[in-house]
Design an enzyme around this catalytic site. Structure first.
Site, PDB file in Angstrom:
ATOM      1  N   SER A 191       0.838  -1.197   0.000  1.00 11.05           N
ATOM      2  CA  SER A 191       0.000   0.000   0.000  1.00 11.05           C
ATOM      3  C   SER A 191       0.884   1.263   0.000  1.00 11.05           C
ATOM      4  O   SER A 191       1.727   1.416  -0.880  1.00 11.05           O
ATOM      5  CB  SER A 191      -0.938  -0.056   1.211  1.00 11.05           C
ATOM      6  OG  SER A 191      -1.906   0.938   1.141  1.00 11.05           O
TER       7      SER A 191
ATOM      8  N   ASP B  96      -9.578  -2.974  -6.018  1.00 12.74           N
ATOM      9  CA  ASP B  96      -9.238  -3.902  -4.927  1.00 12.74           C
ATOM     10  C   ASP B  96      -9.932  -3.499  -3.630  1.00 12.74           C
ATOM     11  O   ASP B  96      -9.475  -3.837  -2.547  1.00 12.74           O
ATOM     12  CB  ASP B  96      -7.716  -4.001  -4.741  1.00 12.74           C
ATOM     13  CG  ASP B  96      -7.109  -2.729  -4.129  1.00 12.74           C
ATOM     14  OD1 ASP B  96      -7.831  -1.732  -3.922  1.00 12.74           O
ATOM     15  OD2 ASP B  96      -5.897  -2.745  -3.847  1.00 12.74           O
TER      16      ASP B  96
ATOM     17  N   HIS C 196      -7.576  -5.007  -0.930  1.00 15.19           N
ATOM     18  CA  HIS C 196      -6.404  -4.195  -0.603  1.00 15.19           C
ATOM     19  C   HIS C 196      -5.809  -4.506   0.774  1.00 15.19           C
ATOM     20  O   HIS C 196      -4.619  -4.741   0.914  1.00 15.19           O
ATOM     21  CB  HIS C 196      -6.799  -2.713  -0.656  1.00 15.19           C
ATOM     22  CG  HIS C 196      -5.651  -1.779  -0.550  1.00 15.19           C
ATOM     23  ND1 HIS C 196      -4.885  -1.418  -1.622  1.00 15.19           N
ATOM     24  CD2 HIS C 196      -5.105  -1.145   0.519  1.00 15.19           C
ATOM     25  CE1 HIS C 196      -3.933  -0.591  -1.237  1.00 15.19           C
ATOM     26  NE2 HIS C 196      -4.047  -0.413   0.062  1.00 15.19           N
TER      27      HIS C 196
END
Ligand SMILES: *[C@@H]1O[C@H](CO)[C@@H](O)[C@H](O)[C@H]1NC(C)=O
Ligand SMILES: *[C@@H]1O[C@H](CO)[C@@H](O)[C@H](O)[C@H]1NC(C)=O
Ligand SMILES: *[C@@H]1O[C@H](CO)[C@@H](O)[C@H](O)[C@H]1NC(C)=O
Length: 430
Positions: free
Chosen positions: A206, A372, A407
């Site tokens: 991320s 996502d 995610h």
């Protein structure tokens, strides 16, 4: 060539009483490298995982006497144990001391006068723990890496960073990241030296993926050739942005979990961070006809984001947005090292926000698209396309899309975690 002992260990294991086996690491001797044959790995966790310490000097002017209580008392954990903050009635002070201000002369973000900050535990993979999501900060990945033979401080390292600042694109000033990149350079060189000069794998999740990418892009070409084996980017935040940061900026972000607070109550602090204004959707990728924020009075496309900042009451964010965030939107410069980029796809992902009556303090109605759950597919594809377009990068760029992977748990859910581990094993074999 594996040493004698290692080659015969599987045989020896058969002769051992079962109880002893439990004390030995669970390695797959046949196709995995033993500990001394591994490429070191540096982990860059997501944005909520780094801790922050503060020190208040005489120059600090607290808004209330309570906020001055730590003045002159040395370093303390400002963002370290989130339960501490309500327990000590420190939340308003936490928000004040975490806040950044934009300095237009330097085109940089700074702490308030008299507030000094530093990130503890650099180099270690001991990260912040969110009691609501104890697996967010690479716990499961670390366990899997340990099964492959990785050891914290020996072959496995962490690169916690100051989550409030965005890593600069090449050419942008950032005192915070200049220092951090220097530390990181030394860490990688040291890790390599410990492992017979092997290059390092840099793995970021991320926001951490973006930090790892910017580090590689900022490094001199000879250095990255010598020291970077592979960048493994797991759901990196794309430079062309996504819609969720817009929602976080307008209505508040719950990313930093602080008991007893809400996204809205933490919003003034969040809005002061540079990381809150980067990763807004770019006009080049999101177009200038599709409204991303819809109100009955006015619609905002990707091109209108500066106006939106002003209209939600954050006019002060417009200049840093124009000068620091917009220039990164089109920065697709390739890092010129082997890259694996792994994303989840096929999950409902925030695409448009409806604040029909124009009340930005309320949670919006959300219209979904593909992605996502956090990053929009269109932005992932733009990154792939730009990397594949550049000779020198194209040949060493690998994109993996995992349908249904989300995610937040690409590195916790078994199937996607396995895929990431497979990439690391392959990188080690090369
Ligand atoms: C975190 O803070 C709470 C409240 O002050 C305290 O009870 C707890 O022991 C702390 N936890 C750690 C790991 O320091
Ligand atoms: C905003 O966009 C919506 C959806 O595309 C559209 O129906 C509406 O007419 C637009 N409103 C304004 C004020 O332009
Ligand atoms: C995705 O969102 C749509 C509404 O936009 C909804 O109808 C659908 O059920 C959602 N799918 C999932 C799997 O949640």
């Amino acid at each position: 060539m594996a040493p004698f002992f290692v080659r015969f260990l599987p045989l020896l294991l058969l002769l051992l009483p079962t109880a002893l086996r439990d004390y030995l690491p669970n390695r797959q001797w046949n196709d995995d490298a033993a500990g001394d044959e591994l490429s070191p790995i540096v982990l860059f966790p997501g944005a909520s995982c780094s801790e922050l310490e503060a020190r208040l000097t005489d120059a600090y002017r607290p808004s209330t006497p309570r906020c001055g209580a730590m003045k002159g008392k040395g370093w303390f954990g400002l963002w370290q144990n989130c339960s501490d903050l309500p327990a000590h009635h420190y939340i308003p002070c936490f928000m004040e001391q975490m806040s950044l201000v934009y300095d237009p002369d330097a085109n940089e973000f700074r702490n308030l006068p008299g507030v000094e900050t530093r990130v503890p535990n650099f180099g270690s993979t001991v990260f912040q723990r969110n009691p609501e999501h104890t697996d967010w900060c690479l716990e499961n990945l670390k366990n899997e890496l340990e099964r492959l033979g990785y050891r914290d401080g020996d072959t496995l390292f962490g690169a916690a960073y100051d989550l409030r600042h965005a890593p600069p694109i090449p050419g942008q000033p950032s005192r915070v990241y200049s220092r951090y990149f220097q530390q990181l350079t030394a860490l990688v060189e040291d890790a390599s030296r410990k492992q017979q000069g092997r290059k390092a794998i840099l793995l970021g999740h991320s926001f951490g993926g973006t930090v790892a990418l910017e580090f590689a892009r900022a490094a001199p070409p000879a250095w990255r050739d010598r020291y970077v084996k592979r960048l493994v980017l797991v759901a990196p935040l794309p430079v062309s942005g996504f819609t969720e940061p817009v929602e976080y900026f307008t209505s508040g972000s719950g990313l930093l979990y602080v008991p007893t607070t809400t996204a809205l109550s933490l919003r003034p602090m969040w809005r002061s961070f540079e990381s809150a204004i980067v990763n807004f959707p770019s006009p080049a990728v999101f177009g200038d006809d599709k409204p991303l924020v819809i109100t009955k009075r006015r619609n905002y496309t990707a091109r209108d984001m500066a106006d939106l900042l002003a209209d939600v009451g954050a006019a002060g964010a417009v200049e840093p947005f124009r000068r620091r965030a917009v220039p990164r939107m089109n920065c697709f410069e390739a890092p010129m090292v082997p890259v694996t980029c792994i994303n989840g796809v096929g999950v409902n992902t925030t695409e448009q926000l409806v604040y029909w009556d124009g009340d930005f303090d309320k949670e919006p109605e959300v219209l979904f698209g593909d992605g996502d759950e956090t990053i929009n597919l269109v932005s992932m594809l733009a990154f792939d396309q730009e990397m594949m377009r550049q000779p020198g990068q194209r040949e060493q760029y690998k994109s993996i899309k995992l349908p249904g992977a989300r995610h937040g748990n690409l590195l916790t859910e078994e199937r996607s975690l396995k895929r990431v581990i497979q990439e690391i094993r392959e990188a080690n074999r090369v």
